[in-house]
Design a protein around this motif. Sequence first.
Motif, mmCIF file in Angstrom:
data_model
loop_
_atom_site.group_PDB
_atom_site.id
_atom_site.type_symbol
_atom_site.label_atom_id
_atom_site.label_comp_id
_atom_site.label_asym_id
_atom_site.label_seq_id
_atom_site.Cartn_x
_atom_site.Cartn_y
_atom_site.Cartn_z
ATOM 1 N N ALA A 100 0.819 -1.213 0.000
ATOM 2 C CA ALA A 100 0.000 0.000 0.000
ATOM 3 C C ALA A 100 0.855 1.267 0.000
ATOM 4 O O ALA A 100 0.506 2.253 -0.645
ATOM 5 N N ALA A 101 1.991 1.239 0.706
ATOM 6 C CA ALA A 101 2.847 2.437 0.773
ATOM 7 C C ALA A 101 3.368 2.810 -0.616
ATOM 8 O O ALA A 101 3.393 3.990 -0.981
ATOM 9 N N LEU A 102 3.768 1.820 -1.411
ATOM 10 C CA LEU A 102 4.265 2.099 -2.759
ATOM 11 C C LEU A 102 3.130 2.567 -3.668
ATOM 12 O O LEU A 102 3.305 3.495 -4.459
ATOM 13 N N ILE A 103 1.969 1.979 -3.534
ATOM 14 C CA ILE A 103 0.828 2.400 -4.347
ATOM 15 C C ILE A 103 0.423 3.822 -3.979
ATOM 16 O O ILE A 103 0.085 4.625 -4.850
ATOM 17 N N LEU A 104 0.503 4.174 -2.704
ATOM 18 C CA LEU A 104 0.205 5.542 -2.272
ATOM 19 C C LEU A 104 1.163 6.531 -2.922
ATOM 20 O O LEU A 104 0.742 7.560 -3.447
ATOM 21 N N ARG A 105 2.455 6.213 -2.922
ATOM 22 C CA ARG A 105 3.439 7.097 -3.585
ATOM 23 C C ARG A 105 3.168 7.183 -5.082
ATOM 24 O O ARG A 105 3.263 8.247 -5.681
ATOM 25 N N THR A 106 2.835 6.052 -5.700
ATOM 26 C CA THR A 106 2.561 6.026 -7.135
ATOM 27 C C THR A 106 1.352 6.881 -7.475
ATOM 28 O O THR A 106 1.359 7.624 -8.460
ATOM 29 N N SER A 107 0.302 6.813 -6.665
ATOM 30 C CA SER A 107 -0.896 7.619 -6.938
ATOM 31 C C SER A 107 -0.580 9.102 -6.828
ATOM 32 O O SER A 107 -1.095 9.912 -7.590
ATOM 33 N N ARG A 108 0.291 9.444 -5.907
ATOM 34 C CA ARG A 108 0.673 10.850 -5.749
ATOM 35 C C ARG A 108 1.464 11.341 -6.965
ATOM 36 O O ARG A 108 1.275 12.452 -7.446
ATOM 37 N N LEU A 109 2.357 10.501 -7.486
ATOM 38 C CA LEU A 109 3.115 10.860 -8.696
ATOM 39 C C LEU A 109 2.175 11.050 -9.873
ATOM 40 O O LEU A 109 2.349 11.970 -10.673
ATOM 41 N N HIS A 110 1.175 10.187 -9.988
ATOM 42 C CA HIS A 110 0.209 10.280 -11.086
ATOM 43 C C HIS A 110 -0.461 11.654 -11.105
ATOM 44 O O HIS A 110 -0.523 12.303 -12.134
ATOM 45 N N TRP A 111 -0.924 12.120 -9.947
ATOM 46 C CA TRP A 111 -1.611 13.403 -9.897
ATOM 47 C C TRP A 111 -0.635 14.555 -10.077
ATOM 48 O O TRP A 111 -0.986 15.582 -10.648
ATOM 49 N N GLY A 112 0.602 14.403 -9.611
ATOM 50 C CA GLY A 112 1.599 15.452 -9.820
ATOM 51 C C GLY A 112 1.883 15.660 -11.295
ATOM 52 O O GLY A 112 1.940 16.790 -11.785
ATOM 53 N N ILE A 113 2.022 14.560 -12.023
ATOM 54 C CA ILE A 113 2.283 14.640 -13.457
ATOM 55 C C ILE A 113 1.081 15.242 -14.178
ATOM 56 O O ILE A 113 1.211 16.130 -15.015
ATOM 57 N N GLU A 114 -0.117 14.769 -13.827
ATOM 58 C CA GLU A 114 -1.320 15.287 -14.484
ATOM 59 C C GLU A 114 -1.508 16.770 -14.194
ATOM 60 O O GLU A 114 -1.819 17.557 -15.090
ATOM 61 N N ASN A 115 -1.311 17.181 -12.948
ATOM 62 C CA ASN A 115 -1.463 18.595 -12.596
ATOM 63 C C ASN A 115 -0.432 19.454 -13.318
ATOM 64 O O ASN A 115 -0.740 20.552 -13.770
ATOM 65 N N GLN A 116 0.796 18.970 -13.417
ATOM 66 C CA GLN A 116 1.855 19.732 -14.106
ATOM 67 C C GLN A 116 1.507 19.899 -15.582
ATOM 68 O O GLN A 116 1.649 20.986 -16.132
ATOM 69 N N LEU A 117 1.026 18.829 -16.218
ATOM 70 C CA LEU A 117 0.665 18.920 -17.631
ATOM 71 C C LEU A 117 -0.494 19.896 -17.825
ATOM 72 O O LEU A 117 -0.462 20.727 -18.724
ATOM 73 N N HIS A 118 -1.515 19.824 -16.971
ATOM 74 C CA HIS A 118 -2.643 20.747 -17.098
ATOM 75 C C HIS A 118 -2.187 22.192 -16.905
ATOM 76 O O HIS A 118 -2.652 23.089 -17.596
ATOM 77 N N TRP A 119 -1.277 22.414 -15.979
ATOM 78 C CA TRP A 119 -0.780 23.768 -15.744
ATOM 79 C C TRP A 119 -0.073 24.282 -16.992
ATOM 80 O O TRP A 119 -0.306 25.409 -17.422
ATOM 81 N N VAL A 120 0.771 23.460 -17.595
ATOM 82 C CA VAL A 120 1.497 23.864 -18.810
ATOM 83 C C VAL A 120 0.507 24.160 -19.934
ATOM 84 O O VAL A 120 0.625 25.174 -20.622
ATOM 85 N N LEU A 121 -0.480 23.283 -20.123
ATOM 86 C CA LEU A 121 -1.449 23.506 -21.190
ATOM 87 C C LEU A 121 -2.248 24.786 -20.954
ATOM 88 O O LEU A 121 -2.534 25.523 -21.894
ATOM 89 N N ASP A 122 -2.592 25.063 -19.710
ATOM 90 C CA ASP A 122 -3.377 26.264 -19.407
ATOM 91 C C ASP A 122 -2.544 27.534 -19.503
ATOM 92 O O ASP A 122 -2.979 28.525 -20.085
#
Length: 183
Positions: A100-122
């Motif tokens: 669960a600890a690794l999956i928690l870190r992975t989920s956080r990376l997923h949203w960080g990448i998505e948020n960064q891409l949305h910020w760049v596009l906006d």
Amino acid sequence: YLLALKGNHKKLEQDVHWLFGYHDQHGWEGVDYEYAVTEERGHGRLEKRECWVMRELDFLEERGAWKDLNALVRVRSTRTVGQKTSVEERFYLTSMRNHAALILRTSRLHWGIENQLHWVLDVVFDDDASKVKNRIAAQNWVMVRQMAAHLLRREGTGKGSLASKQFRATMDLPFLEAVLTLR
């Protein structure tokens, strides 16, 4: 894979949400699951992230549609700033067999990448100001902007922001050709 359930699979998301809620109310005894939690303090806020990874998949009618599906995941983020607390839950399907600890870190990376891409596009590509009304055309333009951001990031001189590289590509044909032919 770690796939977020959102509006894309509404019924499945509702079923997974219900299942986690059921175990919250009736106890987790006898259920094959793992739990991890992290807490961070900084900038006047406290963030607590919890992750439950459940391998109880029998109730899912569509489980055969997801190759190598191993678990259902719930991530709960509780953020306290001053006297205000907000709670957000996200649900995922995963093929991961990790803890669960690794999956928690992975989920956080997923949203960080998505948020960064949305910020760049906006910000860089002014995506929110797009006047394209046709859904397919809008999807195509988003893809073109994503490819442009990727190509500009890969440009090797390391000089300037994406916005300055974008501007330079409009004014400097050799630079544009270099960006488009990167290998």
